[in-house]
Scaffold this active site. Structure first.
Site, mmCIF file in Angstrom:
data_model
loop_
_atom_site.group_PDB
_atom_site.id
_atom_site.type_symbol
_atom_site.label_atom_id
_atom_site.label_comp_id
_atom_site.label_asym_id
_atom_site.label_seq_id
_atom_site.Cartn_x
_atom_site.Cartn_y
_atom_site.Cartn_z
ATOM 1 N N CYS A 131 0.850 -1.076 0.236
ATOM 2 C CA CYS A 131 0.034 -0.195 -0.283
ATOM 3 C C CYS A 131 1.034 1.013 -0.200
ATOM 4 O O CYS A 131 1.234 1.923 1.360
ATOM 5 C CB CYS A 131 -0.718 -0.219 1.240
ATOM 6 S SG CYS A 131 -2.106 1.730 1.103
ATOM 7 N N CYS A 134 -0.392 3.946 2.184
ATOM 8 C CA CYS A 134 -0.495 3.504 3.770
ATOM 9 C C CYS A 134 1.214 4.023 4.320
ATOM 10 O O CYS A 134 1.653 4.538 5.099
ATOM 11 C CB CYS A 134 0.038 2.298 4.329
ATOM 12 S SG CYS A 134 -2.363 1.624 3.505
ATOM 13 N N ASP A 135 2.414 3.471 3.168
ATOM 14 C CA ASP A 135 3.306 3.439 3.366
ATOM 15 C C ASP A 135 4.541 4.433 3.252
ATOM 16 O O ASP A 135 5.910 4.718 3.262
ATOM 17 C CB ASP A 135 4.151 2.294 3.610
ATOM 18 C CG ASP A 135 3.289 1.411 4.422
ATOM 19 O OD1 ASP A 135 2.485 1.377 5.619
ATOM 20 O OD2 ASP A 135 2.269 0.506 4.469
#
Ligand code: NAP
Length: 307
Positions: A131, A134-135
């Site tokens: 992701c 997300c990261d």
């Protein structure tokens, strides 16, 4: 006989459980084969509203579960192996035991596709991610690698180029599934370099619980080499967990549930929540929102029937 069974214990399932438990429906949550969903595979989550310092993914889902249990939701470990949704009450086979429910919330998610390497598995959440949204932020000024040749890979490579010092996109062929516009955009991005006809053989270094480099191999020349990498992002597709509903709930060709408006599916009394229907946003907060919607729809559905 249950009022509502929720399949899946990620953000969507847990939020549906909180709302339906508070509506006194005594939901039963079947945790599924990846209990906690995709968040249980991440480390720090910085974009879920309400946590200015961020929160660990597994802690966030565990907190949601505790919150649902506090209001009376029950959880059962294991997976749904079979379903009969041909008439109500719906019938579910949970780990060999059949149970009946008046309504159903399908929050079984979509599992990220992984390469299947042992080193990859060991480094998930420690430099290996599925992701970018997300990261990506964790790799500011670092070397990033993205795997895949579809729209997701192009989108993620472009997104990650905002953070990384360089982004290497690795694809196993020369032809792309990505649409021309997405591919052109990635080609035009000076930070993105393409490595084609190339596969990943190993990610280092599981012993240090850190991504340091990746062993690559050119399929045409057979040449193998190590490349320094800090953040390794998979964008090779997702697989919606809808196998047990095949031929019953209407899905698209890839198996994603087709929404009939709100949280409704093609079967009255069966509702969807989260990534099992959403191939576009796939965020913890959107999945939670969808779980809330599904629970409210269940409440209204049962109320209309005089429950
Ligand atoms: P996808 O189109 O199925 O592409 C997956 C890519 O991963 C392919 O290039 C495939 O290679 C590669 N791949 C699969 N398994 C692999 C493996 N084991 N090792 C190495 N490479 C592997 O998936 P997606 O990119 O996630 O897109 C899914 C759908 O969402 C598509 O319909 C896409 O258009 C859509 N989408 C749209 C947007 C947008 O428009 N903004 C953004 C993201 C996604 P091969 O080509 O060799 O099979």
């Amino acid at each position: 006989m249950r009022n509502v069974v929720i399949i899946g214990s990620g953000c969507a399932g847990n939020t549906a459980a909180i709302y339906s438990a508070r509506a006194n429906l005594k939901p039963l949550v079947v945790s599924g084969h990846e209990a906690g969903g995709q968040l249980s595979l991440t480390t720090l989550v910085e974009n879920f509203p309400g946590f200015p310092e961020g929160i660990n993914g597994p802690d966030l889902v565990e907190n949601m579960k505790k919150q649902a249990e506090h209001f009376g939701a029950e959880y059962v470990h294991g997976s749904v192996l079979d379903t009969d949704l041909s008439s109500r009450p719906f019938r579910l086979n949970v780990e060999g035991h059949w149970m009946e429910t008046s309504t159903l919330i399908v929050a079984s998610g979509a599992s990220a596709r992984w390469l299947g390497l042992e080193s990859e598995h060991k480094l998930i959440g420690h430099g290996v991610s599925s992701c970018a949204t997300c990261d990506g932020f964790f790799y500011r000024g670092r070397k990033i690698m993205v795997i895949g040749g579809g729209d997701s890979a192009m989108e993620e490579a472009n997104f990650l180029s905002r953070f990384g010092s360089e982004v290497t996109l690795v694809h196993r062929r020369e032809e792309f599934r990505a649409s021309k516009i997405m591919l052109d955009r990635a080609h035009a991005n000076p930070k993105i370099k393409f490595l084609l006809n190339t596969v990943v053989d190993e990610i280092l270094d599981p012993a240090r619980k850190l991504v340091t480099s990746v062993r690559l191999r050119n399929l045409k020349t057979g040449e193998a080499w190590l490349q320094d990498v800090d953040g390794f992002f998979l964008a090779i597709g997702h697989i919606p967990n809808t196998k047990v509903f095949k031929g019953q709930i209407e899905t698209d060709a890839d198996g994603y549930i087709i929404s009939k408006g709100g949280a409704r599916t093609s079967i009255a009394g069966v509702f969807h929540a989260g990534d099992v229907q959403d191939r576009s946003y796939r965020q913890a907060i959107t999945a939670s929102g969808a779980g809330c919607m599904a629970a409210i729809e269940v409440e209204r559905f049962l109320e209309a029937e005089g429950h």
